[in-house]
Write a protein that holds these residues in place. Structure first.
Motif, mmCIF file in Angstrom:
data_model
loop_
_atom_site.group_PDB
_atom_site.id
_atom_site.type_symbol
_atom_site.label_atom_id
_atom_site.label_comp_id
_atom_site.label_asym_id
_atom_site.label_seq_id
_atom_site.Cartn_x
_atom_site.Cartn_y
_atom_site.Cartn_z
ATOM 1 N N GLY A 112 19.433 26.103 61.049
ATOM 2 C CA GLY A 112 19.867 27.429 61.488
ATOM 3 C C GLY A 112 19.436 27.742 62.910
ATOM 4 N N VAL A 113 18.894 26.750 63.610
ATOM 5 C CA VAL A 113 18.435 26.939 64.998
ATOM 6 C C VAL A 113 19.401 26.204 65.929
ATOM 7 C CG1 VAL A 113 16.581 26.542 66.665
ATOM 8 C CG2 VAL A 113 16.022 27.112 64.285
ATOM 9 N N ALA A 114 20.003 26.932 66.852
ATOM 10 C CA ALA A 114 20.929 26.340 67.807
ATOM 11 C C ALA A 114 20.158 25.823 69.014
ATOM 12 C CB ALA A 114 21.960 27.372 68.250
ATOM 13 N N CYS A 115 20.423 24.584 69.397
ATOM 14 C CA CYS A 115 19.756 24.025 70.563
ATOM 15 C C CYS A 115 20.691 23.038 71.255
ATOM 16 C CB CYS A 115 18.441 23.352 70.175
ATOM 17 S SG CYS A 115 18.635 21.881 69.149
ATOM 18 N N LEU A 150 12.207 20.701 64.118
ATOM 19 C CA LEU A 150 12.319 22.091 63.673
ATOM 20 C C LEU A 150 12.049 22.161 62.171
ATOM 21 C CD1 LEU A 150 15.658 22.709 65.569
ATOM 22 C CD2 LEU A 150 13.512 23.887 66.090
ATOM 23 N N PRO A 151 11.614 23.323 61.683
ATOM 24 C CA PRO A 151 11.472 23.465 60.230
ATOM 25 C C PRO A 151 12.827 23.531 59.555
ATOM 26 C CG PRO A 151 10.978 25.540 61.345
ATOM 27 C CD PRO A 151 11.174 24.520 62.421
ATOM 28 N N ALA A 152 12.910 23.033 58.347
ATOM 29 C CA ALA A 152 14.182 22.981 57.624
ATOM 30 C C ALA A 152 14.439 24.286 56.882
ATOM 31 C CB ALA A 152 14.171 21.827 56.641
ATOM 32 N N ALA A 153 15.704 24.690 56.888
ATOM 33 C CA ALA A 153 16.124 25.827 56.077
ATOM 34 C C ALA A 153 16.786 25.366 54.791
ATOM 35 C CB ALA A 153 17.095 26.708 56.875
ATOM 36 N N PHE A 154 17.215 24.095 54.763
ATOM 37 C CA PHE A 154 17.858 23.535 53.568
ATOM 38 C C PHE A 154 16.786 23.250 52.517
ATOM 39 C CE2 PHE A 154 19.694 20.048 51.055
ATOM 40 C CZ PHE A 154 20.960 20.553 50.796
ATOM 41 N N PRO A 155 17.062 23.543 51.247
ATOM 42 C CA PRO A 155 16.041 23.349 50.206
ATOM 43 C C PRO A 155 15.576 21.903 50.109
ATOM 44 C CG PRO A 155 17.922 24.602 49.366
ATOM 45 C CD PRO A 155 18.309 24.107 50.712
ATOM 46 N N GLY A 156 14.330 21.736 49.733
ATOM 47 C CA GLY A 156 13.742 20.409 49.569
ATOM 48 C C GLY A 156 12.249 20.505 49.770
#
Length: 446
Positions: free
Chosen positions: A170-173, A216-222
């Motif tokens: 969810g982070v645009a770079c 980056l930290p993940a937003a997707f579950p896991g």
């Protein structure tokens, strides 16, 4: 049962979409290849099926996270370049993923180069030959003028590797390996975006630049894992060589295109070099890599068809032919113009084809060798497995050691190595690449 720490790599090519799991020794413990049916854009031109690609990432990860024998420590991406995904504030794509071979409108191209100093001067500043849609910055320029309503609602234009990363974070770079790859966006002399980017109001449409080594930290579950920002595939393929070899070398990466990459040549590109299809890539450390391109793999494929049909032989036969130094060769030329009746056999014709291609390669690679003493040429990809080609290349570069270099999935491994420090407890391995040396007279395995 102890779980094996792994990194997940999505390696997205134009044809094959691959998923790899590497362990901490960079051994591949799982791989899968998929192909997606292309779709079309609003003009009917073929393009990537972005929705299929997006769903495949999520579906694949859900399968991976179900496995009890592994622990995912990180995820990264390598993809083909010159491709932009335009997203809105909610992160949804606003257009198809336009194909970099899509025809570019001539009036718009003329308008751009007339406004910004002409093709020759501009190409030198951006280290980008005039490649129309293959210059991804030109795609963004086109969107602004042809579809202003989309341009207005767009939040960011993300290169494909960074869009893949965005799906999970969810982070645009933005990433320098994509920005610095014949995009028309980067001013190599001043090491910043070119002035036209600001003048056209594009700076706000380009996400902040992050280092290729950042995660980056993940937003997707896991589980608790890191996500890399993604890399352009040509730059990713160079990383294992930069990690393993420190004496000056050239990497000749062969496939449809044969690309000569010299990370030790820092001289600015000249207008003459740009006219001969030279360009610059960026290493993952943000250093320019002088490169030259030759459409050799495509030419090889077309001419092998011609030889096999003329001599009534299966095309597969030429993959394993031995080198025969006694076969007489004609002066180098363009094989497509040769009359196949002049050859005594298909083997003689094929040797001539490889010689013609090797001489073209000698010239192309020579463009990135000027002014730099290089001790080794590493040939990666399909031509590195061709003993006829390799012997001829060694003959044409008698003062440089020529090696066939093989490794398991250089592009994917490069994407894993770029963020090694964030997920891997072990030291960087020094045995990633197998080399086979070709001398002028004979070849000998190291």
């Amino acid at each position: 049962m102890s779980r094996t720490p792994v990194i997940v790599i999505f390696d997205v090519g134009k044809t094959n979409k691959k998923l790899f799991l590497f362990d901490e020794q960079y051994r591949i413990i799982f791989e899968r290849t998929a192909r997606f049916t292309e779709t079309t854009d609003e003009d009917g031109d073929p393009c990537e099926n972005l929705e299929s690609l997006r769903l495949s990432v999520f579906d694949s990860l859900m399968e991976v996270f179900k496995r009890k024998d592994i622990e995912v420590k990180a995820i990264n991406f390598s993809t083909y370049g010159a491709s932009l995904v335009y997203i809105n504030e909610q992160g949804h794509p606003l257009t198809p993923l336009y194909n970099y071979l899509k025809p570019y409108p001539a009036p718009l191209k003329q308008q751009f180069y007339e406004t910004y100093g002409g093709e020759a001067a501009f190409s030198v500043q951006t280290a980008s030959p005039v490649l129309e849609s293959l210059n991804s910055g030109m795609q963004l320029y086109r969107l602004k003028y042809e579809r202003p309503e989309v341009f207005k609602t767009m939040r960011y234009a993300l290169h494909l590797p960074q869009y893949m990363s965005y799906l999970l974070t969810g982070v645009a770079c933005s990433d320098i390996t994509s920005i610095g790859c014949h995009t028309n966006l980067w001013d190599f002399s001043n090491n910043r975006y070119h002035d036209w980017v600001k003048q056209e109001g594009l700076l706000d449409k380009l996400a902040p630049v992050m280092a290729s080594t950042d995660v980056l930290p993940a937003a997707f579950p896991g589980n608790n894992y890191h996500v890399g920002t993604g890399l352009h595939d040509s730059s990713a393929a160079l990383i294992p060589y930069l990690v393993n070899f420190h004496e000056p070398f050239v990497l000749l990466s062969t496939g449809t295109w044969s690309i000569s990459l010299n990370p030790f040549n820092n001289t600015p590109l000249t207008a003459e070099e740009l006219e001969q299809d030279c360009l610059c890539y960026m290493t993952f450390q943000g250093k320019p890599v002088k490169a030259s391109r030759l459409f050799a793999g495509y030419e090889h494929e077309q001419q092998v068809k011609r030889i096999s049909e003329f001599f009534h032989q299966p095309a597969m036969r030429y993959r394993s032919l031995d080198y025969d130094a006694s076969i007489p060769l004609l002066p180098a030329g363009n094989f497509a113009d040769r009359d196949l009746k002049t050859f005594s056999s298909d083997v003689a014709a094929y040797h001539q084809l490889m010689y013609d291609l090797a001489v073209k390669q000698q010239h192309s690679t020579g463009l990135v060798l000027k002014g730099v003493v290089v001790k080794r040429i590493f040939v990666d990809g399909g031509f590195g497995k061709n003993v006829i080609y390799m012997n001829m290349l060694a003959m044409l570069f008698p003062d440089i050691e020529v090696y066939a270099a093989s490794m398991a999935q250089a592009t994917a491994m490069g994407a894993a190595l770029a963020i090694h420090h964030t997920w891997n407890r072990k030291s960087l391995p020094n045995n990633l690449i197998d080399l086979k040396y070709y001398s002028v007279q004979q070849d000998a395995a190291l």
